[in-house]
Design an enzyme around this catalytic site. Structure first.
Site, PDB file in Angstrom:
ATOM      1  N   HIS A  86      45.274  51.801  38.354  1.00  0.00           N
ATOM      2  CA  HIS A  86      44.695  50.473  38.580  1.00  0.00           C
ATOM      3  C   HIS A  86      45.564  49.381  37.942  1.00  0.00           C
ATOM      4  O   HIS A  86      45.663  48.274  38.460  1.00  0.00           O
ATOM      5  CB  HIS A  86      43.285  50.383  37.978  1.00  0.00           C
ATOM      6  CG  HIS A  86      42.203  50.919  38.863  1.00  0.00           C
ATOM      7  ND1 HIS A  86      41.911  50.379  40.091  1.00  0.00           N
ATOM      8  CD2 HIS A  86      41.325  51.939  38.692  1.00  0.00           C
ATOM      9  CE1 HIS A  86      40.896  51.051  40.642  1.00  0.00           C
ATOM     10  NE2 HIS A  86      40.525  52.004  39.810  1.00  0.00           N
TER      11      HIS A  86
ATOM     12  N   GLY B 218      35.220  55.648  34.567  1.00  0.00           N
ATOM     13  CA  GLY B 218      36.261  54.774  34.043  1.00  0.00           C
ATOM     14  C   GLY B 218      36.192  53.415  34.709  1.00  0.00           C
ATOM     15  O   GLY B 218      35.589  53.259  35.780  1.00  0.00           O
TER      16      GLY B 218
ATOM     17  N   HIS C 227      43.999  57.996  37.073  1.00  0.00           N
ATOM     18  CA  HIS C 227      43.318  57.100  38.013  1.00  0.00           C
ATOM     19  C   HIS C 227      43.244  55.680  37.444  1.00  0.00           C
ATOM     20  O   HIS C 227      43.574  54.703  38.138  1.00  0.00           O
ATOM     21  CB  HIS C 227      41.914  57.652  38.305  1.00  0.00           C
ATOM     22  CG  HIS C 227      41.082  56.789  39.199  1.00  0.00           C
ATOM     23  ND1 HIS C 227      40.715  57.165  40.474  1.00  0.00           N
ATOM     24  CD2 HIS C 227      40.544  55.547  39.004  1.00  0.00           C
ATOM     25  CE1 HIS C 227      39.987  56.177  41.023  1.00  0.00           C
ATOM     26  NE2 HIS C 227      39.870  55.196  40.145  1.00  0.00           N
ATOM     27  N   GLU C 228      42.819  55.574  36.169  1.00  0.00           N
ATOM     28  CA  GLU C 228      42.671  54.234  35.574  1.00  0.00           C
ATOM     29  C   GLU C 228      44.030  53.566  35.369  1.00  0.00           C
ATOM     30  O   GLU C 228      44.175  52.353  35.570  1.00  0.00           O
ATOM     31  CB  GLU C 228      41.898  54.309  34.253  1.00  0.00           C
ATOM     32  CG  GLU C 228      40.482  54.866  34.369  1.00  0.00           C
ATOM     33  CD  GLU C 228      39.664  54.226  35.474  1.00  0.00           C
ATOM     34  OE1 GLU C 228      39.820  53.023  35.737  1.00  0.00           O
ATOM     35  OE2 GLU C 228      38.878  54.946  36.120  1.00  0.00           O
TER      36      GLU C 228
ATOM     37  N   CYS D  68      35.709  55.781  43.138  1.00  0.00           N
ATOM     38  CA  CYS D  68      36.148  54.592  42.418  1.00  0.00           C
ATOM     39  C   CYS D  68      35.080  53.516  42.581  1.00  0.00           C
ATOM     40  O   CYS D  68      34.567  53.320  43.688  1.00  0.00           O
ATOM     41  CB  CYS D  68      37.482  54.104  42.998  1.00  0.00           C
ATOM     42  SG  CYS D  68      38.138  52.645  42.169  1.00  0.00           S
ATOM     43  N   LEU D  69      34.752  52.830  41.492  1.00  0.00           N
ATOM     44  CA  LEU D  69      33.721  51.791  41.561  1.00  0.00           C
ATOM     45  C   LEU D  69      34.137  50.650  42.489  1.00  0.00           C
ATOM     46  O   LEU D  69      33.287  49.907  42.972  1.00  0.00           O
ATOM     47  CB  LEU D  69      33.414  51.246  40.161  1.00  0.00           C
ATOM     48  CG  LEU D  69      32.758  52.244  39.196  1.00  0.00           C
ATOM     49  CD1 LEU D  69      32.620  51.631  37.809  1.00  0.00           C
ATOM     50  CD2 LEU D  69      31.403  52.697  39.724  1.00  0.00           C
TER      51      LEU D  69
ATOM     52  N   GLN E  29      39.682  45.693  37.809  1.00  0.00           N
ATOM     53  CA  GLN E  29      38.452  45.885  38.594  1.00  0.00           C
ATOM     54  C   GLN E  29      37.388  44.856  38.262  1.00  0.00           C
ATOM     55  O   GLN E  29      36.433  44.686  39.026  1.00  0.00           O
ATOM     56  CB  GLN E  29      37.881  47.290  38.358  1.00  0.00           C
ATOM     57  CG  GLN E  29      38.744  48.399  38.930  1.00  0.00           C
ATOM     58  CD  GLN E  29      38.082  49.750  38.709  1.00  0.00           C
ATOM     59  OE1 GLN E  29      38.225  50.350  37.670  1.00  0.00           O
ATOM     60  NE2 GLN E  29      37.310  50.202  39.693  1.00  0.00           N
TER      61      GLN E  29
HETATM   62 NI    NI Z   1      38.940  53.320  40.185  1.00  0.00          NI
END
Ligand code: NI
Length: 170
Positions: free
Chosen positions: A146, A47, A142-143, A100-101, A52
């Site tokens: 953000h 995701g 999770h997304e 997480c990226l 991000q």
């Molecule tokens: Ni993330």
């Protein structure tokens, strides 16, 4: 199409509450979504949320990879949710191993709702809604976090299960 630079934990854009998208069908949003899908695939993430990539808007893309679900039929191709709402269904919780990226190299165990309802708009501005369990419910929560400026370490309860992936597999 373009690959976007991914902000890492500590960048202020990751800690602010994102604004709703006013025109989901605008060319700017179409381009953003298309670039986010390309960036997610390139980075091999499940995701990616707009903050991000330094865009404080309520948009995320995600998919459910076949290797994250027991039944291959539950896998989902990449899709987008614009102005999403994620609502817990019941109070049952599950523990999810998350990465997480924006926090490369690390993983941690995070408590999440086992079942959620989701609503939002797709890339055409059409309403979507449904219920999600398992990894699908995990990635949605999770997304969506953000978009509220929350990163998964803020939800960790057991810090003995938080660390560098390379160390944890030893
Ligand atoms: Ni993330």
């Amino acid at each position: 199409m373009a690959l976007l630079k991914i902000a890492r934990m500590g960048h202020p854009v990751l800690h602010q509450v994102a604004e709703p998208v006013s025109d989901p069908k605008s060319p700017e949003i179409r381009r953003l979504v298309s670039d986010m899908l390309e960036t997610m695939a390139d980075a091999r993430g499940a995701g990616l949320a707009a903050p991000q990539v330094h865009v404080p808007l309520r948009v995320f893309v995600y998919h459910v990879p076949a290797n994250r679900v027991s039944d291959p039929e539950q896998a989902m191709l990449p899709r987008v949710l614009i102005n999403p709402e994620i609502i817990p269904v019941g109070d049952e919780m599950m523990v999810c191993s998350e990465g997480c990226l924006s926090i490369p190299g690390l993983r941690g165990d995070v408590p999440r709702y086992a079942k959620v309802r989701y609503r939002g708009l797709d890339e055409n501005g059409d309403s979507v809604d449904g219920e999600a369990v398992g990894f699908h419910a995990n990635v949605l929560q999770h997304e969506n976090d953000h978009l509220d400026g929350v990163l998964y370490p803020q939800r960790i309860q057991d810090f003995t299960r938080f660390g560098y992936v390379e160390e944890m597999v030893r």
